[in-house]
Scaffold this active site. Structure first.
Site, PDB file in Angstrom:
ATOM      1  N   GLY A  37       0.829  -1.197   0.000  1.00  0.00           N
ATOM      2  CA  GLY A  37       0.000   0.000   0.000  1.00  0.00           C
ATOM      3  C   GLY A  37       0.861   1.244   0.000  1.00  0.00           C
ATOM      4  N   GLU A  38       0.301   2.304  -0.568  1.00  0.00           N
ATOM      5  CA  GLU A  38       1.057   3.554  -0.638  1.00  0.00           C
ATOM      6  C   GLU A  38       0.092   4.721  -0.638  1.00  0.00           C
ATOM      7  OE1 GLU A  38       4.676   5.508  -3.318  1.00  0.00           O
ATOM      8  OE2 GLU A  38       3.857   3.519  -3.777  1.00  0.00           O
ATOM      9  N   ASP A  85     -11.289  10.117   8.217  1.00  0.00           N
ATOM     10  CA  ASP A  85     -10.931   9.695   6.862  1.00  0.00           C
ATOM     11  C   ASP A  85     -11.546   8.332   6.553  1.00  0.00           C
ATOM     12  OD1 ASP A  85      -9.796  10.075   4.387  1.00  0.00           O
ATOM     13  OD2 ASP A  85      -7.823   9.325   4.955  1.00  0.00           O
TER      14      ASP A  85
END
Length: 444
Positions: free
Chosen positions: A134-135, A253
């Site tokens: 993941g990034e 978020d």
């Protein structure tokens, strides 16, 4: 003879008699000796006390006194977080920073384990690209295999203008001690020099975003029942943050890419880097607007006033995403369908709810289940924050066998002479209340 007998009999010597040492009188010499002895004793005691204090500080440091967790976050206008010092008499007036290089005398502290940079380099094979899972804007996540055989996810925070330090503090504050089956567990930390890393439990089935919007073939493996299970699990995780902790945690978020899934499709809320703590005496916190376009509530986007209602709105968007299989904002769609909220409201108002269901779902949901999910969405995105349900109520709505608004809806129809039985719709009784359009300017 008498005088001689007196001296030999042990009489006191003449203190005024001058000695051979620098010609000092006897009483002066004795006074100097006494002062020297007293000074030596005091110096010895002081050295012993300092040594004891240093040992206590080392023991305290290695026993888990850091990282420090704040008990209260006041209203702020920046992303800076105050972290209290635990043993200060007036903690509200004190502020301290996480140490640059925490002690590694004892690897286990507080809420997790302190990992050395070398350990995590070994676990991730030198942070190899092949281990990237993941990034994002704040860091890169690597799959890691620890020496004990356990698999973890290592998030290497990017040090963009101190953002790594801020996110590190937020994660420690928000979920350092939290353990819930629908929240990703924080296993440990690494802080060496400018490096800040977070070590999580490894969730092995990707993100909800990948399963909703990736290449999954003509039929989605996410059946309607699986999607509702994911929705309920996500709601339970958020309900725990809002209602099971003190101070409560506002995630800020909530989105499909932050919902991780295991092999049994259990949802786990992740990425608390933007989270805020909200004490019991605060109904909201004013802060810089952060989040993901399409998920941010209109009132937060326009005023910066944040509370758990903002998470509820984001969850409503997430539930729409689960139902429709569409992204919140999709510029590849026709003009009237780019904004998921506008399109969704219009379809419900025109009694076309059946057409909202993701076409990749093989077996269509029951009318009751669909109706329940649609109305939960509408409740969550109500422009009046006070009318949005709490996350605990949302869990009950989604899990209830009977539709929660059935009796209320019938009562309203019976009281309204305009809505007679003859005028009742032949299909699902969708909500008839006026739904105001979203002010798009607040989303910019």
């Amino acid at each position: 003879m008498a005088a001689s007998a007196t001296v030999s009999g042990g009489a006191m010597p003449d203190l005024t008699h001058r000695t051979s040492f620098l010609g000092l009188k006897l009483y002066t010499l004795l006074l100097i000796l006494v002062l020297m002895v007293v000074t030596t004793v005091l110096l010895i005691l002081l050295c012993v006390r300092r040594s004891s204090k240093k040992r206590k500080m080392r023991v305290k440091h290695s026993s888990g006194a850091i990282p420090l967790v704040s008990k209260e976050i006041v209203e702020v206008n920046t992303l800076e977080l105050k972290i209290e010092e635990v043993e200060e008499e007036d903690p509200k007036k004190k502020e301290t920073k996480l140490e640059e290089s925490p002690s590694v005398e004892s690897p286990n502290i507080g809420w997790g384990r302190w990992y050395s940079l070398r350990e995590l380099e070994t676990a991730t094979q030198g942070f190899a690209e092949g281990n990237v899972i993941g990034e994002g804007g704040y860091g890169i996540v690597y799959r890691g295999n620890l020496l004990d055989g356990s698999v973890v996810a290592v998030k290497n925070l990017l040090n963009n203008k101190g953002q790594a330090e801020k996110e590190f503090k937020v994660e420690v504050e928000a979920i350092g001690k939290v353990r819930h089956k629908n929240l990703v567990g924080l296993v440990g930390y690494c802080a060496e020099g400018a490096q800040r890393m977070l070590v999580y439990e490894y969730v092995d089935n990707g993100t909800l975003e990948q399963w909703l919007h990736g290449e999954v073939g003509p039929v989605s493996p996410l059946t309607w029942d699986i999607r509702m299970t994911i929705a309920v699990g996500t709601a339970k995780g958020l309900a725990y943050l809002h209602e099971g902790l003190e101070p409560k945690v506002v995630h800020r978020d909530v989105k499909s890419s932050n919902i991780l899934l295991d092999k049994k499709w259990n949802a786990k809320v992740s990425d608390f880097g933007l989270a805020k703590l909200l004490g019991p005496e605060k109904s909201y916190v004013t802060t810089r607007v952060m989040g993901t376009f399409g998920y941010v509530s209109p009132e937060y986007a326009s005023t910066g006033m944040l509370n758990e209602g903002s998470d509820v709105y984001s969850f409503g968007i997430l539930l729409m995403e689960l139902i429709t299989g569409r992204s919140p904002i999709d510029y590849s769609r026709p003009p009237g369908e780019m904004n998921l909220v506008d399109w969704f409201k219009g379809m419900v108002a025109n009694r076309r709810g059946d057409e909202l269901v993701d076409p990749l779902i093989d077996i269509q949901p029951s009318q009751r289940s669909l109706k329940r999910a649609l109305l939960v969405c509408l409740r969550c995105i109500d422009l009046d924050v006070s009318k949005r349900p709490k996350m605990g109520q949302i869990v009950h709505m989604l899990e209830a066998d009977d539709f929660p608004f059935r009796s209320e809806h019938r009562t309203n129809r019976e009281k309204d002479p305009v809505h007679s039985k003859a005028a009742a719709p032949s299909k699902i009784p969708y909500p008839t209340r006026h739904v105001e359009p979203i002010d798009k300017s607040s989303w910019r």
